[in-house]
Design a protein around this motif. Sequence first.
Motif, mmCIF file in Angstrom:
data_model
loop_
_atom_site.group_PDB
_atom_site.id
_atom_site.type_symbol
_atom_site.label_atom_id
_atom_site.label_comp_id
_atom_site.label_asym_id
_atom_site.label_seq_id
_atom_site.Cartn_x
_atom_site.Cartn_y
_atom_site.Cartn_z
ATOM 1 N N GLY A 16 43.456 36.983 49.182
ATOM 2 C CA GLY A 16 43.125 38.004 50.171
ATOM 3 C C GLY A 16 42.297 39.156 49.642
ATOM 4 N N LYS A 17 41.633 38.964 48.507
ATOM 5 C CA LYS A 17 40.853 40.043 47.898
ATOM 6 C C LYS A 17 39.762 40.566 48.824
ATOM 7 N N SER A 18 39.007 39.664 49.433
ATOM 8 C CA SER A 18 37.878 40.090 50.272
ATOM 9 C C SER A 18 38.349 40.903 51.471
ATOM 10 N N THR A 19 39.437 40.467 52.098
ATOM 11 C CA THR A 19 39.987 41.200 53.238
ATOM 12 C C THR A 19 40.465 42.577 52.818
ATOM 13 N N GLN A 20 41.231 42.626 51.749
ATOM 14 C CA GLN A 20 41.862 43.877 51.357
ATOM 15 C C GLN A 20 40.888 44.882 50.739
ATOM 16 N N ILE A 21 39.867 44.406 50.068
ATOM 17 C CA ILE A 21 38.888 45.334 49.495
ATOM 18 C C ILE A 21 38.126 46.044 50.614
ATOM 19 N N SER A 22 37.868 45.330 51.711
ATOM 20 C CA SER A 22 37.193 45.938 52.859
ATOM 21 C C SER A 22 38.086 46.980 53.535
ATOM 22 N N ARG A 23 39.381 46.678 53.596
ATOM 23 C CA ARG A 23 40.317 47.620 54.224
ATOM 24 C C ARG A 23 40.440 48.905 53.410
ATOM 25 N N LEU A 24 40.492 48.777 52.086
ATOM 26 C CA LEU A 24 40.559 49.976 51.261
ATOM 27 C C LEU A 24 39.261 50.770 51.376
ATOM 28 N N ASP A 137 48.850 39.087 43.606
ATOM 29 C CA ASP A 137 49.627 37.967 43.081
ATOM 30 C C ASP A 137 50.153 37.102 44.219
ATOM 31 N N LEU A 138 49.877 35.805 44.131
ATOM 32 C CA LEU A 138 50.240 34.862 45.187
ATOM 33 C C LEU A 138 50.540 33.500 44.578
ATOM 34 N N ASP A 139 51.537 32.797 45.130
ATOM 35 C CA ASP A 139 51.802 31.437 44.702
ATOM 36 C C ASP A 139 50.529 30.606 44.863
ATOM 37 N N PRO A 140 50.078 29.915 43.822
ATOM 38 C CA PRO A 140 48.815 29.179 43.898
ATOM 39 C C PRO A 140 48.758 28.144 45.023
ATOM 40 N N ALA A 141 49.878 27.501 45.328
ATOM 41 C CA ALA A 141 49.873 26.509 46.409
ATOM 42 C C ALA A 141 49.543 27.172 47.740
ATOM 43 N N GLU A 142 50.122 28.344 47.972
ATOM 44 C CA GLU A 142 49.820 29.081 49.202
ATOM 45 C C GLU A 142 48.379 29.594 49.180
ATOM 46 N N GLY A 143 47.927 30.028 48.025
ATOM 47 C CA GLY A 143 46.551 30.504 47.919
ATOM 48 C C GLY A 143 45.537 29.418 48.229
ATOM 49 N N LEU A 144 45.764 28.223 47.715
ATOM 50 C CA LEU A 144 44.853 27.113 47.996
ATOM 51 C C LEU A 144 44.914 26.708 49.462
ATOM 52 N N ARG A 145 46.110 26.790 50.059
ATOM 53 C CA ARG A 145 46.230 26.490 51.492
ATOM 54 C C ARG A 145 45.399 27.481 52.304
ATOM 55 N N ARG A 146 45.497 28.752 51.951
ATOM 56 C CA ARG A 146 44.722 29.778 52.655
ATOM 57 C C ARG A 146 43.223 29.568 52.447
ATOM 58 N N CYS A 185 46.442 48.283 35.213
ATOM 59 C CA CYS A 185 46.705 47.219 36.188
ATOM 60 C C CYS A 185 47.941 47.491 37.047
ATOM 61 N N VAL A 186 47.809 47.167 38.339
ATOM 62 C CA VAL A 186 48.929 47.213 39.270
ATOM 63 C C VAL A 186 48.989 45.856 39.966
ATOM 64 N N VAL A 187 50.160 45.226 39.928
ATOM 65 C CA VAL A 187 50.341 43.932 40.596
ATOM 66 C C VAL A 187 50.786 44.171 42.032
ATOM 67 N N ILE A 188 50.083 43.540 42.967
ATOM 68 C CA ILE A 188 50.373 43.658 44.394
ATOM 69 C C ILE A 188 50.908 42.320 44.897
ATOM 70 N N ASP A 189 52.020 42.350 45.613
ATOM 71 C CA ASP A 189 52.605 41.127 46.164
ATOM 72 C C ASP A 189 51.779 40.665 47.354
ATOM 73 N N ALA A 190 50.941 39.660 47.147
ATOM 74 C CA ALA A 190 50.059 39.170 48.207
ATOM 75 C C ALA A 190 50.762 38.193 49.145
ATOM 76 N N GLU A 191 52.056 37.920 48.901
ATOM 77 C CA GLU A 191 52.839 37.086 49.815
ATOM 78 C C GLU A 191 53.217 37.880 51.072
ATOM 79 N N ALA A 192 53.194 39.206 50.982
ATOM 80 C CA ALA A 192 53.582 40.069 52.095
ATOM 81 C C ALA A 192 52.549 39.983 53.218
ATOM 82 N N SER A 193 52.867 40.612 54.349
ATOM 83 C CA SER A 193 51.930 40.618 55.475
ATOM 84 C C SER A 193 50.671 41.382 55.085
ATOM 85 N N PRO A 194 49.526 41.074 55.715
ATOM 86 C CA PRO A 194 48.293 41.800 55.392
ATOM 87 C C PRO A 194 48.440 43.316 55.513
#
Length: 232
Positions: A16-24, A137-146, A185-194
Motif C-alpha cells: 500500500g505504499k503508493s496509496t499511503q504516500i499520496s495520502r500523507l 509491514d504486511l504478510d507477503p501472501a496478502e501482499g501478493l494477493r493485493r 525507521c518506523v514499522v507500520i502495520d499494513a494489515e490494518a484498514s487503509p
Amino acid sequence: MARGFFITFEGGEGAGKSTQISRLATKLRNREFDVLLTREPGGSPGAEAVRHVLLSGAAEPFGPQMEAILFAAARSDHVEQVIRPAVTRGAIVLCDRFLDSSRVYQGVTGNLDPDFMRNLERVAINGMMPDLTLILDLDPAEGLRRATARRGEDVADRYEKETLAIHQRRREAYLTIAEREPERCVVIDAEASPADVEDAIAAAAFAALEKAGIRLEHDPEKWKPVFGKDHA
C-alpha cells in the motif's frame, strides 16, 4: 532558508505504499508544506529511462550485481537532480522506495556482498540519507494477493513474479533494518484498514517533523508549518 525533510516509504509488494504516500502528501499540503512526491526506480528523467529496463526484467539475465549497479546509477541521478535540490529549498520529499529497497532486494535476496552494497550505496546517495523511513509491514501472501488484484490482467513485473519464500525473506530483511536503525525507521502495520494505516503514518511523520524542529501549530482556519531555531 530552512532545510526540508526527507521521508521514504518501504515495504514488500502490495503493502500500500503508493496509496499511503499520496495520502500523507495531501495531509502535508493541507498544512501548507511544500511537498515533493517521487519514486524509485525513477523520479528523474535519467532514472525513469532506467526504470523500464529494471522492472521489465531486461537486466535480470545479467545478474543481481548489474541490477544493483543500474539501481545505483538511477538513484544517483534522482538524488542530485530532484531530491537534494528539493530538500535544500525547504520541501518535504516523500519517496516511494529508496536505498532500503536495494539493501533488501539486491543485497539480501540477491545475495550480494555487503561491502559491495555499502560502497555502491555510499556513492549513489552521496550523504542524502532519509530523515524518516516508514516500513509498511504486511504478510507477503496478502501482499501478493493485493498486487495481483491491483494489476488485473497485466503481466507481473520483475519482482512480483518471484516466489513467496523470497518475499518472506524480504519482509524479514526490512524488519531487521528497522531493528538496527530505530532512530530512522518506523514499522507500520499494513494489515490494518487503509484509514488506520493512514493515521499511523501521519502520527509517525508529524512526530518526526516536530522532533526535527518543524512544528505544526493549529490555527482556527488551517494548519501551518513553523520552523524552529535549528531550521531558521
